[in-house]
Design a protein around this motif. Structure first.
Motif, PDB file in Angstrom:
ATOM      1  N   PHE A  76       0.837  -1.199   0.000  1.00 43.99           N
ATOM      2  CA  PHE A  76       0.000   0.000   0.000  1.00 43.99           C
ATOM      3  C   PHE A  76       0.880   1.262   0.000  1.00 43.99           C
ATOM      4  O   PHE A  76       0.653   2.196  -0.778  1.00 43.99           O
ATOM      5  CB  PHE A  76      -0.928  -0.021   1.226  1.00 43.99           C
ATOM      6  CG  PHE A  76      -1.556   1.299   1.537  1.00 43.99           C
ATOM      7  CD1 PHE A  76      -2.529   1.830   0.702  1.00 43.99           C
ATOM      8  CD2 PHE A  76      -1.174   2.021   2.662  1.00 43.99           C
ATOM      9  CE1 PHE A  76      -3.107   3.068   0.978  1.00 43.99           C
ATOM     10  CE2 PHE A  76      -1.739   3.249   2.940  1.00 43.99           C
ATOM     11  CZ  PHE A  76      -2.710   3.770   2.101  1.00 43.99           C
ATOM     12  N   ILE A  77       1.923   1.257   0.852  1.00 40.24           N
ATOM     13  CA  ILE A  77       2.790   2.440   0.960  1.00 40.24           C
ATOM     14  C   ILE A  77       3.488   2.699  -0.389  1.00 40.24           C
ATOM     15  O   ILE A  77       3.569   3.830  -0.862  1.00 40.24           O
ATOM     16  CB  ILE A  77       3.772   2.276   2.140  1.00 40.24           C
ATOM     17  CG1 ILE A  77       2.979   2.403   3.455  1.00 40.24           C
ATOM     18  CG2 ILE A  77       4.900   3.314   2.088  1.00 40.24           C
ATOM     19  CD1 ILE A  77       3.723   1.961   4.702  1.00 40.24           C
ATOM     20  N   ASP A  78       3.945   1.628  -1.042  1.00 42.28           N
ATOM     21  CA  ASP A  78       4.549   1.795  -2.375  1.00 42.28           C
ATOM     22  C   ASP A  78       3.546   2.402  -3.349  1.00 42.28           C
ATOM     23  O   ASP A  78       3.890   3.267  -4.149  1.00 42.28           O
ATOM     24  CB  ASP A  78       5.002   0.433  -2.933  1.00 42.28           C
ATOM     25  CG  ASP A  78       6.313  -0.005  -2.302  1.00 42.28           C
ATOM     26  OD1 ASP A  78       6.974   0.850  -1.675  1.00 42.28           O
ATOM     27  OD2 ASP A  78       6.658  -1.207  -2.422  1.00 42.28           O
ATOM     28  N   SER A  79       2.292   1.945  -3.235  1.00 38.73           N
ATOM     29  CA  SER A  79       1.287   2.381  -4.216  1.00 38.73           C
ATOM     30  C   SER A  79       0.910   3.857  -4.039  1.00 38.73           C
ATOM     31  O   SER A  79       0.363   4.456  -4.954  1.00 38.73           O
ATOM     32  CB  SER A  79       0.040   1.501  -4.135  1.00 38.73           C
ATOM     33  OG  SER A  79      -0.727   1.855  -2.998  1.00 38.73           O
ATOM     34  N   VAL A  80       1.181   4.445  -2.879  1.00 42.84           N
ATOM     35  CA  VAL A  80       0.812   5.860  -2.692  1.00 42.84           C
ATOM     36  C   VAL A  80       2.027   6.797  -2.698  1.00 42.84           C
ATOM     37  O   VAL A  80       1.904   7.978  -2.397  1.00 42.84           O
ATOM     38  CB  VAL A  80      -0.033   6.077  -1.395  1.00 42.84           C
ATOM     39  CG1 VAL A  80      -1.357   5.331  -1.486  1.00 42.84           C
ATOM     40  CG2 VAL A  80       0.718   5.669  -0.134  1.00 42.84           C
ATOM     41  N   SER A  81       3.190   6.259  -3.086  1.00 47.13           N
ATOM     42  CA  SER A  81       4.383   7.108  -2.996  1.00 47.13           C
ATOM     43  C   SER A  81       4.425   8.186  -4.093  1.00 47.13           C
ATOM     44  O   SER A  81       5.161   9.157  -3.962  1.00 47.13           O
ATOM     45  CB  SER A  81       5.669   6.287  -2.952  1.00 47.13           C
ATOM     46  OG  SER A  81       5.703   5.437  -4.033  1.00 47.13           O
ATOM     47  N   ASN A  82       3.603   8.056  -5.136  1.00 49.80           N
ATOM     48  CA  ASN A  82       3.510   9.159  -6.100  1.00 49.80           C
ATOM     49  C   ASN A  82       2.814  10.354  -5.467  1.00 49.80           C
ATOM     50  O   ASN A  82       3.158  11.506  -5.725  1.00 49.80           O
ATOM     51  CB  ASN A  82       2.698   8.732  -7.332  1.00 49.80           C
ATOM     52  CG  ASN A  82       3.592   8.038  -8.333  1.00 49.80           C
ATOM     53  OD1 ASN A  82       4.821   8.087  -8.220  1.00 49.80           O
ATOM     54  ND2 ASN A  82       2.971   7.368  -9.296  1.00 49.80           N
TER      55      ASN A  82
END
Ligand code: PMV
Length: 345
Positions: A76-82
């Motif tokens: 999840f954290i990777d997916s919101v790093s943009n």
């Protein structure tokens, strides 16, 4: 410690249910929920600049490792790093806990993902050394929370919150939830929610799999239409203090959710025999006393009994006399409408 952020965020109970999604975690119909007061997740996030070879995330649940949830959070954290560029440069240590038991009919994904989203947005503010305007911050946190768990988008707000494009509400959105801005009638202001524990065994179907059942469901279109109609009628009922209307919509939503599960392929019967007996007794009690009391269900067998604060004592007696024998180990959890998340540090 300076680089530590703590948020507590509540779970919520949907009165108009979100069941069926499309695209990237977008709802097929609008939903409306009440945020709880006592059922909260606490997330503590400590960040430090990441060094080569460092693990990006270290996660503890109630002081213990939980590799499965750590992997989920990491993804999840990777997916919101943009959206939150700071996340690529820091190592995160997260520990979390819940004030309520697992599998109790209280959505821990809603409280957890909203608490985490709030922590991550506060971290971005701290790194940027710039506070976002409050409304913008909450909208952003709600959108990030939604990407973790749809219903979590609503937990960013207290009282009643709406997620999904809703006729007549031009600021409503599928991307994030908004607080219900109507003038809530006093009868609904401090609504109580007693969660009756029918069965605490683990869920038979994950919510992801549950939402997917709506993809080819023969009643899908009718359901999304029904939710929109219920939405349009629930909002004025909340403002006018029309408990009968409120009750008929809320029960219709709960039983429709289970009806959809029972009529999907594969099908699920998540209600227990005692859930049905309790529903009959609640209906009889209501008929007999004419008191404002109603119930809802999440995607499980445990009932949420909803009633105004002023009827607390009489409902308590009713539970003790007529429902307690139906409950797993006689257990129930007392909760009610809450004011929303709180930043602790
Ligand atoms: O947020 P999710 O993906 O766990 O789905 C929640 C679905 C229900 O709890 C059944 C309904 C709702 O709107 O909260």
């Amino acid at each position: 410690m300076k680089n530590t952020i703590i948020w507590e965020s509540p779970s919520n109970i949907a009165l108009i249910k979100y069941w069926g999604k499309t695209g990237i975690q977008l709802p097929c119909n609008p939903s409306l929920s009440m945020s709880l007061k006592h059922s909260v997740s606490r997330f503590e996030l400590t960040y430090s600049p990441i060094k080569g070879g460092d693990k990006k995330l270290i996660y503890l649940f109630e002081g213990k490792e939980n590799k499965a949830f750590e992997a989920k959070l990491s993804k999840f954290i990777d997916s919101v790093s943009n959206d939150l560029p700071c996340l690529t440069k820091y190592q995160l240590k997260i520990s979390s806990s819940n004030t309520f038991p697992h599998s109790a009919g209280i959505a821990s994904s809603a409280s957890a993902m909203s608490a985490l989203a709030l922590c991550l947005c506060s971290m971005q503010e701290a790194i940027d050394e710039m506070e976002m305007p409050r409304d913008f911050f909450l909208q952003k946190a709600s959108r990030i929370a939604r990407l973790g768990s749809g219903s979590a988008s609503r937990s960013v707000f207290g009282a009643y919150a709406i997620w999904g494009e809703t006729e007549g509400l031009s600021n409503s959105s599928n991307d994030f939830a908004i607080p219900f801005k109507g003038n809530i009638h006093p009868i609904f202001k401090d609504l109580q929610d007693t969660i009756l524990m029918m069965d605490s065994s683990p869920k038979k179907v994950s919510s992801t799999a549950g939402h997917a059942l709506m993809k080819n469901h023969p009643y899908a279109d009718a359901r999304f239409q029904q939710a929109r109609l219920n939405m349009s009628e629930l909002m004025p009922a909340l403002e006018q203090g029309d408990f009968d209307k409120f009750s008929s919509i809320v029960e219709n939503e709960a039983l429709s959710l289970h009806g959809l599960m029972m009529s999907s392929n594969p099908s699920y019967t998540l209600l227990k025999p005692n859930t049905l007996i309790a529903i009959e007794r609640i209906k009889d009690f209501k008929d007999k006393t004419q008191l404002p009391i109603t119930f809802t269900l999440d995607a499980g067998p445990n009932l949420h009994l909803l009633y105004p604060k002023e009827n607390e004592n009489v409902v308590q007696n009713f539970i003790e006399q007529e429902l307690i024998e139906l409950l797993e180990d006689g257990k129930y959890i007392q909760d009610g409408m809450g004011d929303g998340p709180q930043r602790i540090r």
